[in-house]
Design an enzyme around this catalytic site. Sequence first.
Site, short mmCIF file in Angstrom:
data_model
loop_
_atom_site.label_atom_id
_atom_site.label_comp_id
_atom_site.label_asym_id
_atom_site.label_seq_id
_atom_site.Cartn_x
_atom_site.Cartn_y
_atom_site.Cartn_z
N THR A 186 -1.37 14.29 0.94
CA THR A 186 -0.98 14.58 -0.44
C THR A 186 -1.24 16.05 -0.76
OG1 THR A 186 -1.37 12.35 -1.18
CG2 THR A 186 -1.80 14.06 -2.79
N ARG A 214 3.70 -0.13 -5.11
CA ARG A 214 2.34 0.41 -5.23
C ARG A 214 2.35 1.85 -5.76
NH1 ARG A 214 -0.70 5.00 -3.10
NH2 ARG A 214 -2.87 4.36 -2.99
N GLY A 216 -0.30 5.12 -6.56
CA GLY A 216 -1.66 5.60 -6.32
C GLY A 216 -2.23 6.34 -7.52
N ASP A 217 -3.27 7.09 -7.26
CA ASP A 217 -3.95 7.84 -8.34
C ASP A 217 -3.20 9.11 -8.72
OD1 ASP A 217 -4.63 8.77 -5.69
OD2 ASP A 217 -6.00 10.17 -6.65
N THR A 237 -7.25 13.96 -3.94
CA THR A 237 -6.61 13.36 -2.76
C THR A 237 -7.60 12.40 -2.11
OG1 THR A 237 -5.76 13.75 -0.54
CG2 THR A 237 -7.26 15.42 -1.40
N GLY A 238 -7.09 11.27 -1.68
CA GLY A 238 -7.98 10.28 -1.06
C GLY A 238 -7.41 8.89 -1.29
N GLY A 240 -6.29 6.19 -3.11
CA GLY A 240 -5.90 6.16 -4.51
C GLY A 240 -6.50 5.03 -5.33
N1 ASP Z 1 -4.25 9.69 -3.24
C1 ASP Z 1 -3.01 9.38 -2.59
C2 ASP Z 1 -2.63 7.95 -2.90
O1 ASP Z 1 -3.49 7.09 -2.83
C3 ASP Z 1 -3.03 9.56 -1.12
C4 ASP Z 1 -3.58 10.86 -0.58
O2 ASP Z 1 -4.35 11.54 -1.25
O3 ASP Z 1 -3.22 11.24 0.54
O4 ASP Z 1 -1.48 7.71 -3.13
#
Ligand code: ASP
Length: 320
Positions: A186, A214, A216-217, A237-238, A240
């Site tokens: 991301t 789905r 994400g965050d 990022t992480g 989500g």
């Molecule tokens: N945070 C993003 C999600 O969960 C994924 C990512 O950070 O790579 O969609």
Amino acid sequence: MKKNTIGNISIAIHGGAGTILRSNMSDTLEREYTNALKEAIDKAHSILVEGGSSVNAVEVAVKSLEDNPLFNAGKGAVFSHNGENEMDACIMEGEFLKAGAVAGVRNIKNPISLARLVMAESPHVFLANEGAIEFAKTKKVAFEPNDYFFVKSRYDQYIIAKENDEIMLDHTSTTAVSKNNNKFGTVGAVALDLDGNLAAATSTGGMTNKRFGRIGDSPIVGAGTYANNNTCAISCTGHGELFIRAVVAHDISCLMEYKNLTLKEACDLVVHSKLIKIGGEGGLIAIDAMGNVEMPFNSEGMYRAMKKNNDVPFIGIYKM
Ligand code: ASP
């Protein structure tokens, strides 16, 4: 929190956090990442130097990363369970707390620019799926065919995830995926401009093999993206789901506003303590109204870069 009365400008960007290990990286790939981060930060920095807005700077930085197949956003977005590239993005400015977000959009070249149009040219904050695409068609938005988003390594990653019935973070090191050495992510940017305005932007393809629409965050205001001139601008990022449950970006802002924590104290508490307690892996980039930058992560690595005023830019991938 004081305003930017000393003419500070700052920009920070990320390209995803996760199991990113030096031992799995070739020199060539490392150079490609470093160059991509450098290019994005330089583009955004030159906007800020010329007195441009932090919103412009974060949009330009994120667009540059979206256009690069190395990252899980725009051109390099991961594949959903149905074999499509469904993308999420959010942009927010800290002066009037205006925000725009899109989720589950397909064939949009730069989802971050669509999010900005939602913010600037619609009465809404968050548009999803077909509705967001319909909105895009009413604006001058660049569409691309499916082929444009096809990246072989991401497709292979999707096939492996599907075979193993896994939903994966783009840069998660499952045994199967790490063999392919596919560690991307991301993208996001935060900036402070000469007028003292903060902005944040995040864009993603989400998780490989995600199902059921789905989200994400990243596109959720307060979870993966937030900006408030009184406190800070954040892009996460992480994993989500965990970042949504911890309302990460807004929590950091609240810790600063209501508990008077510094940016560093608030970021450390959330990333290295609160998130870890619930199993939330990842990181974030953050800027406060004085231009201080923090880039904490609790994973192995995070593609990241920052530049403050005319300092030499910092570019990092691994733990220090
Ligand atoms: N945070 C993003 C999600 O969960 C994924 C990512 O950070 O790579 O969609």
